[in-house]
Design a protein around this motif. Sequence first.
Motif, PDB file in Angstrom:
ATOM      1  N   MET A 207      66.025  46.335  37.570  1.00 20.38           N
ATOM      2  CA  MET A 207      66.691  47.373  38.367  1.00 20.38           C
ATOM      3  C   MET A 207      65.906  47.668  39.643  1.00 20.38           C
ATOM      4  SD  MET A 207      68.291  50.028  35.590  1.00 20.38           S
ATOM      5  CE  MET A 207      66.787  50.385  34.709  1.00 20.38           C
TER       6      MET A 207
ATOM      7  N   LEU B 250      66.032  50.833  25.300  1.00 25.03           N
ATOM      8  CA  LEU B 250      65.835  50.929  26.747  1.00 25.03           C
ATOM      9  C   LEU B 250      66.471  52.205  27.282  1.00 25.03           C
ATOM     10  CD1 LEU B 250      66.595  47.184  27.513  1.00 25.03           C
ATOM     11  CD2 LEU B 250      64.367  48.281  27.190  1.00 25.03           C
ATOM     12  N   PRO B 251      65.747  52.916  28.141  1.00 25.15           N
ATOM     13  CA  PRO B 251      66.263  54.200  28.632  1.00 25.15           C
ATOM     14  C   PRO B 251      67.434  54.030  29.591  1.00 25.15           C
ATOM     15  CG  PRO B 251      64.198  53.648  29.728  1.00 25.15           C
ATOM     16  CD  PRO B 251      64.420  52.594  28.684  1.00 25.15           C
ATOM     17  N   TYR B 252      68.369  54.934  29.513  1.00 25.93           N
ATOM     18  CA  TYR B 252      69.514  54.912  30.426  1.00 25.93           C
ATOM     19  C   TYR B 252      69.017  55.290  31.824  1.00 25.93           C
ATOM     20  CZ  TYR B 252      74.400  55.166  31.777  1.00 25.93           C
ATOM     21  OH  TYR B 252      75.617  54.911  32.366  1.00 25.93           O
ATOM     22  N   PRO B 253      69.420  54.545  32.843  1.00 26.91           N
ATOM     23  CA  PRO B 253      68.899  54.841  34.191  1.00 26.91           C
ATOM     24  C   PRO B 253      69.438  56.162  34.739  1.00 26.91           C
ATOM     25  CG  PRO B 253      70.571  53.123  34.302  1.00 26.91           C
ATOM     26  CD  PRO B 253      70.342  53.402  32.850  1.00 26.91           C
ATOM     27  N   GLU B 254      68.554  56.980  35.267  1.00 25.81           N
ATOM     28  CA  GLU B 254      68.987  58.260  35.825  1.00 25.81           C
ATOM     29  C   GLU B 254      69.053  58.205  37.347  1.00 25.81           C
ATOM     30  OE1 GLU B 254      70.107  60.397  33.827  1.00 25.81           O
ATOM     31  OE2 GLU B 254      69.315  59.549  31.960  1.00 25.81           O
ATOM     32  N   ARG B 255      68.434  57.173  37.916  1.00 30.72           N
ATOM     33  CA  ARG B 255      68.344  57.069  39.373  1.00 30.72           C
ATOM     34  C   ARG B 255      69.567  56.367  39.935  1.00 30.72           C
ATOM     35  NH1 ARG B 255      63.048  53.985  40.310  1.00 30.72           N
ATOM     36  NH2 ARG B 255      64.500  52.269  40.433  1.00 30.72           N
ATOM     37  N   PRO B 256      70.133  56.890  41.040  1.00 30.23           N
ATOM     38  CA  PRO B 256      71.230  56.138  41.675  1.00 30.23           C
ATOM     39  C   PRO B 256      70.690  54.892  42.376  1.00 30.23           C
ATOM     40  CG  PRO B 256      70.677  58.051  42.995  1.00 30.23           C
ATOM     41  CD  PRO B 256      69.816  58.124  41.752  1.00 30.23           C
ATOM     42  N   PHE B 257      71.567  53.983  42.755  1.00 27.88           N
ATOM     43  CA  PHE B 257      71.131  52.800  43.512  1.00 27.88           C
ATOM     44  C   PHE B 257      70.532  53.244  44.842  1.00 27.88           C
ATOM     45  CE2 PHE B 257      75.124  50.465  41.728  1.00 27.88           C
ATOM     46  CZ  PHE B 257      74.511  50.329  40.496  1.00 27.88           C
TER      47      PHE B 257
ATOM     48  N   LEU C 296      70.226  43.055  31.092  1.00 26.83           N
ATOM     49  CA  LEU C 296      70.692  44.448  31.032  1.00 26.83           C
ATOM     50  C   LEU C 296      70.297  45.191  32.304  1.00 26.83           C
ATOM     51  CD1 LEU C 296      69.982  45.357  27.310  1.00 26.83           C
ATOM     52  CD2 LEU C 296      72.171  45.686  28.488  1.00 26.83           C
TER      53      LEU C 296
ATOM     54  N   TYR D 135      63.414  44.957  31.902  1.00 28.26           N
ATOM     55  CA  TYR D 135      64.637  45.721  32.185  1.00 28.26           C
ATOM     56  C   TYR D 135      64.476  46.598  33.424  1.00 28.26           C
ATOM     57  CZ  TYR D 135      67.660  49.867  31.479  1.00 28.26           C
ATOM     58  OH  TYR D 135      68.514  50.912  31.649  1.00 28.26           O
TER      59      TYR D 135
ATOM     60  N   ILE E  22      72.752  44.312  34.964  1.00 25.07           N
ATOM     61  CA  ILE E  22      74.018  45.040  34.792  1.00 25.07           C
ATOM     62  C   ILE E  22      73.853  46.484  35.281  1.00 25.07           C
ATOM     63  CG2 ILE E  22      75.575  46.034  33.042  1.00 25.07           C
ATOM     64  CD1 ILE E  22      76.234  43.171  33.240  1.00 25.07           C
ATOM     65  N   MET E  23      72.788  47.146  34.819  1.00 25.27           N
ATOM     66  CA  MET E  23      72.600  48.561  35.166  1.00 25.27           C
ATOM     67  C   MET E  23      72.120  48.741  36.602  1.00 25.27           C
ATOM     68  SD  MET E  23      73.750  49.730  32.473  1.00 25.27           S
ATOM     69  CE  MET E  23      73.414  51.456  32.116  1.00 25.27           C
TER      70      MET E  23
END
Lengths: 335, 605
Positions: free
Chosen positions: B365, B396-403, B219, B361, B222-223
């Motif tokens: 990222m 699992l928390p949704y990512p808030e940081r951009p790549f 995951l 996870y 993917i994220m």
Amino acid sequence: MTVNLIGLGRDVYKGLPTTLCAGCGHNSITNHLIKALFEYGVQPHKLAKMSGIGCSSKTPAYFVEQAHGFNGVHGRMPSAATGAKLANRELMVLGISGDGDTASIGLGQFVHMVRRNLDIVYIVENNGVYGLTKGQFSATADVGSTLKNGTPNEYSTIDICGLAIELGATFVARSFSGDGKQLVPMLQAAFSHRGTSIIDIISPCVTFNDHTGSTKSYSYVKDHELVANMPDFIRPREEVTVDYEPGTVQRVTLEDGAQVLLRKVDRDYDATDRIGALRTIHESRAQGEFVTGLLFVDPNVPDLCEREKMIEKPLKDLNEEDLRISREAWTTLFD
Amino acid sequence: MQQRSVNDFTIRVATVNGSGSQSSNLVLTNAIFRMGIPVAPKNVFPSNIEGLPTWFDVRVSSKGYQCRTREIDVLVALNAATWRTDAASVRPGGVIVHEATYPVSGEAQRDDVTYYAVPFNELAKANFKDGALRKYLLNMIYVGVLAELLGIDEATIEAAIGTQFKRKPSAVTTNMDAARLGFVHTREQLTKRDAFALERIAGPTDGLVFMDGNRAAALGCIMGGCTVAAWYPITPSSSLCESFIQLADKYRVDKTTGEKNVAVVQAEDELAAIGMVFGAGWAGARAMTSTSGPGLSLMAEWAGYGYYAEVPGVIFDVQRAGPSTGLPTRTMQGDVAFAYQLSHGDTKHIVLLPATVQEAYEMAMDAFDLADRFQTPVFVLSDLDLGMNSWMTKPLPYPERPFDRGKVLGEKDLNRLESWGRYRDVDHDGVPYRTLPGTNHSSAGFFTRGTGHDEEARYSEQPDVWQRNLDRLVRKHDTARMAVPQPVTDERQNAIGLLAYGTTHHAIVEARDELRKDGIEVDYMRVRALPFSSDIAAFVRRHDRVYVVEQNRDGQVYGLLRAELPQHLIGRLHSIRHYNGVPIDAHAVIDPLLAAERQPAVVAE
């Protein structure tokens, strides 16, 4: 100044001065490549020059200096080329390898690249010998051929073209470093072919393998080459202006609409007959000859990117929005 | 009867692998979890497809301890081949539920445990006509037996079966019928004579879900924007890429065209897998491979290339027990030192050390960001315990940081700049700028090579150029030191400190509580990445003795710390090691620590 179709001069396709030995067959190949790339009008920034390790693998520095190059590790160029193509399928991937890099240390990767029909022009600069380590046999050395000191090779040879055809390669050709007439249009046809194009180029090593016991010397090649065909490359939508006698030319249309016209030389050779191609390779070898020309082509096989159903846009250009699971869908993952 | 033992014990199910007991074990785990009681399942399985002994431990812990326990309280014995040793492994006062035909007599008979003989085979034969299904359903009978004995109601089991067979609703009824056979048989034929019980509690499992570390890492891929994955199947990492494929097939496909924005290649070997990763990373995609020890060994040459030519790539190593083929289905933290220095010459990599499913996870990222930021291979070292076992976790928390794509120069940048050099240290952080193939500018191209090169990426054999470049790579490594996940510390000015990483964490948590009961307070630092944060030296400085606890024979991180910490701190370090292939338990920490503390020589040091 003469410019090509995209308005670039020939100088753009040149690279740094060669550091290989004077008279090395590889230098001739580099020059033919420069001509082929220039005439074809390859965009330098779309070209990815990939190589492994060895004399051959140094040569990407000697052409199209503007283009990106990736000189990887020994025998593993096919994997790096695969990754590069998957990351950006708009790249024209040109791999330069040698007989040691391809047929010994890199044989596994070569085999699997061919199986996947990666869209790559894969050139083997084949001199039958390890040059950088000063003259040991490679796996393409013919049985009975000798090292400079007279030691004969007793182990069976790997025929790159025969192997590639057996593995299902979709474009397989052989030429000689000194034969620009045959090689340049052959390279251009490979640029237009979508899938793995294998071009095995016999390229004499003047320092370690150009002696009388060698089967990859200038003089041996001159006496033992059997030319199956001579290709003419016709770009997409370009008219065929040369007249050919009926029955003397085989015409193959490539993926992008370009055509390759194969002028039959020695006999009635059919470059779309996989089994016939293998037979010719074996027969000529039995007679102590080696066959050159576009030996086999099948333009209608999907390449790796197509089989993987990849989007047209380069994967490298995708962002968070393209790639992350949506917030709505995310919560359902933890129900 | 002994004092009741409620919600704190370990159940072991001993079966033969290939008999389909996994579903039953997960149903049991899930049912207990549904009662609000924290559970920690550990699958101890053989490197084999069918016919060898396999064990599944379900630790029930009201305090939420997630590590393995050494001792077994409740055994379900369904493997004739291991019957005697399995029975002997049960703690005095424990319970043995066994196939009725197994002999309970003579010297094997124990008078300090409670036996429940259940005719599993007979029940299965009488009730399941389908021979092929019979061996699977037999396993569901023991779920019913245990449920009735321990106090799980039928509705809870039914709900757990519903979860287990979510994708195959037709199987729910058959399995529930099998479980009911166990319930009924127990009610009618057995009398409860033991002390173990489960009681519903409120709170500790609220909002939690089960997940294994490999899926969590997938995951994260993917994220984290991974678009190229290349892998070669190897236990225990295969399920990471398989999960990635499963997720990509669902979330990375255009529903109308069927086109994918991802490419996954099953490579011919790990050399090819890592080559594809670096080829893709060089060309600008986020790429990963997952492997285990033997595969990591094959990646060594390419790893040095990635380090020296400065190409991003993410490598997951789900560690198993080595050396050599070793124990492919057992766990170890055995690759840390190897991964850190993977390749010949002077090479040092970024290595991330997840301890939990959430970290598997998040660090996945992080790994892509760090690989791009530092233009280098990043290794994520999970292990079989984290990767393949199910763990309770918060969603699992949704990512808030951009790549963070790092220092990449595009066409516009190149127009603006008078000149640029691929390996120039413009920002004095050791991190150079790069361009990607395909950038439409005459100065964009450069020659990436593993041979000696200068700041402009030109071939060079000059001694000063070579050394300058190696020194810059050290500068880059030092910049990474504080950019990687930093240690987590729980500290109350005690004299003794524990230092651990990865899944060893879960044994440390319990060990500290146990030590506290004995009046010994210990501080704790959990290291989460290499290169070492400077906080680590500070932690050691604040303690008289620091025990480095890890799951390998040679004390690998202990050794790296000895090599990298200031000389005067090295004497404070002590090593505790666990390396028998099964996950570390609290006693593997407590016993050696107490032994060392009781030695006057150590204390005086």
